[in-house]
Design a protein around this motif. Structure first.
Motif, PDB file in Angstrom:
ATOM      1  N   ALA A 188       0.862  -1.289   0.048  1.00 15.23           N
ATOM      2  CA  ALA A 188      -0.068   0.085   0.162  1.00 15.23           C
ATOM      3  C   ALA A 188       0.911   1.269  -0.042  1.00 15.23           C
ATOM      4  O   ALA A 188       0.446   2.313  -0.337  1.00 15.23           O
ATOM      5  CB  ALA A 188      -0.829  -0.028   1.136  1.00 15.23           C
ATOM      6  N   PHE A 189       2.174   1.228   0.626  1.00 15.13           N
ATOM      7  CA  PHE A 189       2.863   2.369   0.451  1.00 15.13           C
ATOM      8  C   PHE A 189       2.340   3.465   1.291  1.00 15.13           C
ATOM      9  O   PHE A 189       2.400   4.579   0.912  1.00 15.13           O
ATOM     10  CB  PHE A 189       3.308   2.775  -0.796  1.00 15.13           C
ATOM     11  N   LYS A 190       1.867   3.342   2.462  1.00 15.54           N
ATOM     12  CA  LYS A 190       1.328   4.361   3.327  1.00 15.54           C
ATOM     13  C   LYS A 190       1.612   4.067   4.738  1.00 15.54           C
ATOM     14  O   LYS A 190       2.198   2.958   5.297  1.00 15.54           O
ATOM     15  CB  LYS A 190      -0.301   4.240   3.314  1.00 15.54           C
ATOM     16  N   VAL A 191       1.753   5.257   5.594  1.00 12.24           N
ATOM     17  CA  VAL A 191       1.921   5.143   6.927  1.00 12.24           C
ATOM     18  C   VAL A 191       0.797   4.482   7.694  1.00 12.24           C
ATOM     19  O   VAL A 191      -0.147   4.859   7.673  1.00 12.24           O
ATOM     20  CB  VAL A 191       2.101   6.651   7.634  1.00 12.24           C
ATOM     21  N   ARG A 192       1.057   3.320   8.387  1.00  9.72           N
ATOM     22  CA  ARG A 192       0.034   2.490   9.050  1.00  9.72           C
ATOM     23  C   ARG A 192       0.111   3.004  10.349  1.00  9.72           C
ATOM     24  O   ARG A 192      -1.272   3.097  10.977  1.00  9.72           O
ATOM     25  CB  ARG A 192       0.553   1.046   9.208  1.00  9.72           C
ATOM     26  N   ASN A 193       1.117   3.462  11.009  1.00 10.47           N
ATOM     27  CA  ASN A 193       1.196   3.773  12.525  1.00 10.47           C
ATOM     28  C   ASN A 193       2.224   4.695  12.898  1.00 10.47           C
ATOM     29  O   ASN A 193       3.209   4.436  12.158  1.00 10.47           O
ATOM     30  CB  ASN A 193       1.085   2.577  13.306  1.00 10.47           C
ATOM     31  N   GLN A 194       2.301   5.502  13.585  1.00 11.19           N
ATOM     32  CA  GLN A 194       2.983   6.519  14.267  1.00 11.19           C
ATOM     33  C   GLN A 194       3.045   6.711  15.638  1.00 11.19           C
ATOM     34  O   GLN A 194       1.837   6.926  16.166  1.00 11.19           O
ATOM     35  CB  GLN A 194       3.058   7.786  13.472  1.00 11.19           C
ATOM     36  N   THR A 195       4.242   6.608  16.308  1.00 12.27           N
ATOM     37  CA  THR A 195       4.074   6.934  17.768  1.00 12.27           C
ATOM     38  C   THR A 195       5.245   7.680  18.210  1.00 12.27           C
ATOM     39  O   THR A 195       6.321   7.590  17.718  1.00 12.27           O
ATOM     40  CB  THR A 195       4.243   5.591  18.527  1.00 12.27           C
ATOM     41  N   CYS A 196       5.024   8.822  18.931  1.00  7.48           N
ATOM     42  CA  CYS A 196       5.865   9.848  19.133  1.00  7.48           C
ATOM     43  C   CYS A 196       6.107  10.131  20.857  1.00  7.48           C
ATOM     44  O   CYS A 196       5.199   9.903  21.327  1.00  7.48           O
ATOM     45  CB  CYS A 196       5.738  11.158  18.538  1.00  7.48           C
ATOM     46  N   LYS A 197       7.513  10.517  21.228  1.00  5.27           N
ATOM     47  CA  LYS A 197       7.496  10.934  22.411  1.00  5.27           C
ATOM     48  C   LYS A 197       8.442  12.142  22.358  1.00  5.27           C
ATOM     49  O   LYS A 197       9.660  12.018  21.472  1.00  5.27           O
ATOM     50  CB  LYS A 197       8.443   9.904  23.338  1.00  5.27           C
ATOM     51  N   THR A 198       8.574  13.222  23.172  1.00  2.00           N
ATOM     52  CA  THR A 198       9.294  14.257  23.291  1.00  2.00           C
ATOM     53  C   THR A 198       9.934  14.474  24.635  1.00  2.00           C
ATOM     54  O   THR A 198       9.704  13.844  25.566  1.00  2.00           O
ATOM     55  CB  THR A 198       8.407  15.740  23.111  1.00  2.00           C
ATOM     56  N   LYS A 199      11.069  15.256  24.544  1.00  2.00           N
ATOM     57  CA  LYS A 199      12.060  15.546  25.581  1.00  2.00           C
ATOM     58  C   LYS A 199      12.542  16.828  25.241  1.00  2.00           C
ATOM     59  O   LYS A 199      13.078  16.960  24.383  1.00  2.00           O
ATOM     60  CB  LYS A 199      12.955  14.237  25.713  1.00  2.00           C
ATOM     61  N   THR A 200      12.739  17.411  26.338  1.00  3.11           N
ATOM     62  CA  THR A 200      13.364  18.917  26.431  1.00  3.11           C
ATOM     63  C   THR A 200      14.278  19.076  27.490  1.00  3.11           C
ATOM     64  O   THR A 200      13.863  18.679  28.838  1.00  3.11           O
ATOM     65  CB  THR A 200      12.393  19.911  26.274  1.00  3.11           C
TER      66      THR A 200
END
Length: 202
Positions: A188-200
């Protein structure tokens, strides 16, 4: 020997000095307390945040040929990032960096241009990360397996250094970081899932 008048004058001068010093202290204490309260509340530095708004895949899906195993790649991740400045002062950031990793190895990168985010404001940044074929050679077997299994997991790491300036001279350095796990579905060539975390880090 000092006369009575001279002694009285000396005592009066000491009293005047004490009154003056006491008056100055009474004026400085409220100012100090006000500055302390402002430093702990209004002017307390808050971490700028990076948020991934969207991720899309561009390019041509990988093609694998047999019997001689050969893989052709043309994968680009288009990321839309939102940087939020939660301070009541501007946040000026320097040149940032966004990396693309596959199985822990860097396979692409792009520079993020410097900029200024106003107080309590935000800005959007576009990052276009292209997979560099020569950097994935050591993991080509794993990549072929992932493609045949229908999903390739990529990691993006973004780092943006900068500083928050209060009243034009109070400066706090900050480095905003974000790491995202992105699963790309094949064919399909698509983004199936995305998980992010941030840190400062302040």
């Amino acid at each position: 020997m000092k006369t009575m008048t001279e002694e009285n004058t000396a005592v009066a001068r000491k009293k005047r000095s004490c009154i003056i010093v006491g008056g100055v202290l009474l004026c400085l204490i409220p100012l100090f307390l006000t500055a302390l309260i402002l430093a702990l509340t209004l002017f307390k530095a808050k971490e700028p945040r990076i948020q991934l708004l969207s991720a899309a895949v561009d390019g041509v899906a990988p093609r694998i040929s047999f019997p001689v195993i050969k893989i052709q790649l043309n994968i680009t991740l288009d990321l839309q990032l939102l940087i939020q400045n939660r301070n009541r002062a501007s946040f000026r950031h320097g040149t940032g960096k966004s990396l693309l990793l596959y199985r822990g190895k860097q396979v692409g990168d792009i520079d993020i241009y410097p900029g200024l985010i106003p107080a309590m404001g935000s800005t959007r940044l576009a990052c276009r990360l292209t997979l560099q074929v020569d950097k994935i050679a050591s993991n080509i077997t794993a990549l072929i397996k992932d493609v045949l299994d229908g999903e390739v997991d990529m990691t993006t790491q973004t780092r943006i250094p900068g500083r928050v300036t209060f009243l034009g001279f109070i400066k706090k350095h900050a480095v905003a970081k974000s790491e995202c796990q992105i699963a790309i579905a094949f064919p399909a060539f698509k983004v199936r899932n995305q998980t992010c975390k941030t840190k400062t880090k302040l």
